[in-house]
Scaffold this motif. Structure first.
Motif, short mmCIF file in Angstrom:
data_model
loop_
_atom_site.label_atom_id
_atom_site.label_comp_id
_atom_site.label_asym_id
_atom_site.label_seq_id
_atom_site.Cartn_x
_atom_site.Cartn_y
_atom_site.Cartn_z
N GLU A 108 4.52 9.51 -7.45
CA GLU A 108 3.80 9.48 -6.18
C GLU A 108 3.69 8.04 -5.67
O GLU A 108 3.70 7.78 -4.48
CB GLU A 108 2.40 10.11 -6.33
CG GLU A 108 2.42 11.63 -6.18
CD GLU A 108 3.23 12.11 -4.95
OE1 GLU A 108 2.90 11.69 -3.83
OE2 GLU A 108 4.19 12.89 -5.12
N GLU A 109 3.59 7.11 -6.63
CA GLU A 109 3.54 5.70 -6.25
C GLU A 109 4.85 5.29 -5.58
O GLU A 109 4.87 4.57 -4.58
CB GLU A 109 3.31 4.87 -7.51
CG GLU A 109 2.74 3.49 -7.24
CD GLU A 109 2.58 2.73 -8.55
OE1 GLU A 109 2.85 1.53 -8.54
OE2 GLU A 109 2.22 3.36 -9.57
N ARG A 112 4.74 6.49 -2.09
CA ARG A 112 3.90 5.69 -1.20
C ARG A 112 4.66 4.42 -0.75
O ARG A 112 4.65 4.06 0.42
CB ARG A 112 2.58 5.31 -1.90
CG ARG A 112 1.54 6.43 -1.82
CD ARG A 112 0.16 5.93 -2.20
NE ARG A 112 0.08 5.55 -3.60
CZ ARG A 112 -0.10 6.42 -4.60
NH1 ARG A 112 -0.27 7.71 -4.34
NH2 ARG A 112 -0.16 6.01 -5.85
N GLU A 115 7.44 5.34 1.73
CA GLU A 115 6.96 5.68 3.07
C GLU A 115 6.34 4.46 3.77
O GLU A 115 6.46 4.33 4.99
CB GLU A 115 5.96 6.84 2.99
CG GLU A 115 6.67 8.12 2.55
CD GLU A 115 5.77 9.35 2.55
OE1 GLU A 115 4.58 9.22 2.89
OE2 GLU A 115 6.29 10.43 2.18
N ARG A 116 5.68 3.58 2.99
CA ARG A 116 5.05 2.43 3.63
C ARG A 116 6.11 1.55 4.32
O ARG A 116 5.97 1.19 5.49
CB ARG A 116 4.28 1.59 2.59
CG ARG A 116 3.69 0.31 3.19
CD ARG A 116 2.79 -0.44 2.23
NE ARG A 116 3.42 -0.83 0.99
CZ ARG A 116 4.31 -1.82 0.86
NH1 ARG A 116 4.70 -2.51 1.93
NH2 ARG A 116 4.84 -2.11 -0.32
#
Ligand code: UDP
Length: 493
Positions: A108-109, A112, A115-116
């Motif tokens: 999940e990291e 993130r 997507e960032r």
């Protein structure tokens, strides 16, 4: 952040049409574009990828964008950028997983971070994009941008994926699971082979072969004098008499027995014009199979035994052959830790080669500061090659193969990798082995190719095949038809 790339002027389609073997292809393309591109003229087609230089996608982009413009379609090239090294480490991991390599786990990291960086780039890009435009996103790195842009603007989106593996493994499953949520952002997807299409794009995807522009610095015809001059100016060739060109600003370098990289001119002459030359030019990527190729070549040399001293022509040919392994200068890949590791490994393996064989293996670092010079050097190196090898363990397509074939050079590659299999017909355009890590197979095939009377015929067949299937004209024709049908459908909706 998302940066628009200015493209150096390329040879116009008008000039392409002056070449007798290209004229019919250009004419067919123009007719096609005149018939279908009317719906596209009010829009801009944005091509987005993650590198302005290095690798096959960056190689193709200037040609596609420039020639679309010539055909009356506004096109722009934008590169996703980030200072965050972790982003590119992550996208390299995703790239490798899609090719079936690496730990099949993305967290999940990771999501993130992915997507960032994409959000930061999308925020910049959306200031330039207008409703109705078409956004073509290349490869996984910028994949989330389609959804992000569509939050605010009504655009048509295409995902152009240049990579893939023709089998499902835990690694490929992990990568595709990670990417699948971003697929909803796309109206359509384009792949290089039917084997690469994930199930969730079935029914809204097409196949477009990658292709080369035959008049770029990488591929344009070269007179013998030009080949000599380019190699001499880069330091890869020694000429006895005065020469006309001054040395390039950055020389090609060679890896030396003392473990250092030195300007190529400082070392012994390679014999590029006088010996049979077997070449592989690629990024320093483990999946390109440099190491087994080097070991396979060493085995070939060792296996010659008495033959290497044979006095007949064929014996001399076999014994005098040299292997050239060329790739980007290590100073230019500081942002590619994996590339550096692969090159270090290769250099270490070189130093452990038998001292009899080592002089016949040449590691070349091609200067990257000037893309034009880089292209000229690769062009010349391919042209002086007796055989071009692409020993990739995996290969989305393999433009280096297309480049060699177009120059009439027979290719040695392997049928495990889908891209080479699409291009090279075994015993027609060169030879295909079954396993790029089987040193005996590499050694035996090199020997049989170098002894073969078919080399010239294979080279001619190879050139013919590229002319028919892998030049930009058919690729552009596909794009024009696809973009027109997608925007036509969008207008009707
Ligand atoms: N290339 C280059 N200089 C180098 C190594 C590679 O210009 O030192 C070019 C090569 O000529 C080809 C592209 O990079 O045009 C590689 O494309 P390919 O599809 O073979 O592999 P990719 O790098 O995309 O995996």
């Amino acid at each position: 952040m998302a940066r628009r790339i200015e493209i150096d002027p390329l040879t116009s389609l008008g000039r392409h049409a002056q070449h007798v073997n290209l004229a019919p292809l250009v004419r067919a393309l123009r007719e096609e574009a005149a018939a279908v591109s009317h719906g596209l003229r009010d829009r801009t087609v944005w091509m987005i990828n993650s590198a302005a230089q290095g690798g096959g996608v960056a190689e193709m982009m200037p040609g596609v964008v420039t020639h679309l413009r010539e055909l009356g379609i506004r096109a722009e090239w934008v590169v996703l950028e980030s200072d965050d090294e972790q982003f590119f480490e992550l996208t390299k991991r995703i790239h490798n997983l899609i090719h079936g390599e690496g730990e099949p786990h993305l967290s999940e990291e990771d999501r993130r971070l992915f997507e960032r960086v994409n959000r930061e780039n999308a925020d910049v890009l959306q200031q330039s994009i207008r409703a109705g435009d078409v956004v073509v996103v290349h490869d996984p790195q910028p994949m989330p941008m389609a959804d992000m842009l569509r939050e605010n603007i009504d655009i048509t989106t295409v995902w152009r994926c240049h990579i893939g593996l023709d089998q499902e493994t835990p690694a490929t499953t992990a990568a595709w699971r990670f990417l699948e949520p971003y697929a909803t952002g796309y109206h359509h997807a384009v792949f290089s082979a039917p084997e690469y299409v994930p199930s969730w794009f079935e029914g809204r995807s097409s196949i477009i072969y990658p292709a080369l522009d035959p008049l770029t610095a990488k591929n344009h015809p070269m007179r013998v004098q030009t080949v000599v001059s380019v190699l001499e100016r880069s330091g890869l060739l020694r000429m006895p008499g005065p020469t006309t060109g001054s040395p390039f600003d950055a020389p090609a370098r060679r890896f030396c027995d003392d473990g250092t990289w030195q300007p190529a001119a400082a070392a012994d002459d390679i014999g590029l014009l006088t010996r049979p030359i077997v070449t592989q030019v690629s990024r320093w990527d483990r999946l390109k199979g440099f190491l087994p190729l080097m070991r396979g070549f060493a085995r070939y040399r060792e296996g010659l035994g008495g033959d290497s001293a044979a006095s007949d022509d064929q014996g001399r040919r076999l014994g005098h052959t040299r292997l050239v392994l060329a790739g980007p200068d290590p100073d230019s890949i500081s942002d590619d830790p994996e590339g550096r590791d692969v090159l270090d490994e290769l250099c270490a393996a070189y130093l452990t080669c038998d001292s009899e064989v080592r002089p016949d293996i040449v590691l070349v670092a091609v200067p990257m500061q000037d893309a034009h010079v880089n292209a000229l050097i690769v062009n010349a190196l391919q042209r002086v090659s007796t055989i071009v090898v692409q020993n990739s363990l995996r290969e989305g397509f393999g433009l280096t193969i297309t480049e060699a074939m177009w120059k009439g050079v027979p290719v040695l590659s392997n049928s495990r990798a889908c891209g080479p299999r699409q291009q090279v017909r075994d015993g027609v355009d060169g030879r295909m082995i079954g396993d790029p890590e089987d040193l005996d197979e590499i050694a035996n095939t090199l020997r049989s190719m170098l002894s073969s009377d078919e080399l010239d015929a294979w080279g001619q067949n190879a050139q013919h095949r590229v002319h028919e299937h892998f030049l930009i004209y058919s690729q552009l024709g596909h794009w024009v038809r696809l973009l027109d049908s997608l925007t036509g459908a969008a207008k009707a909706a």
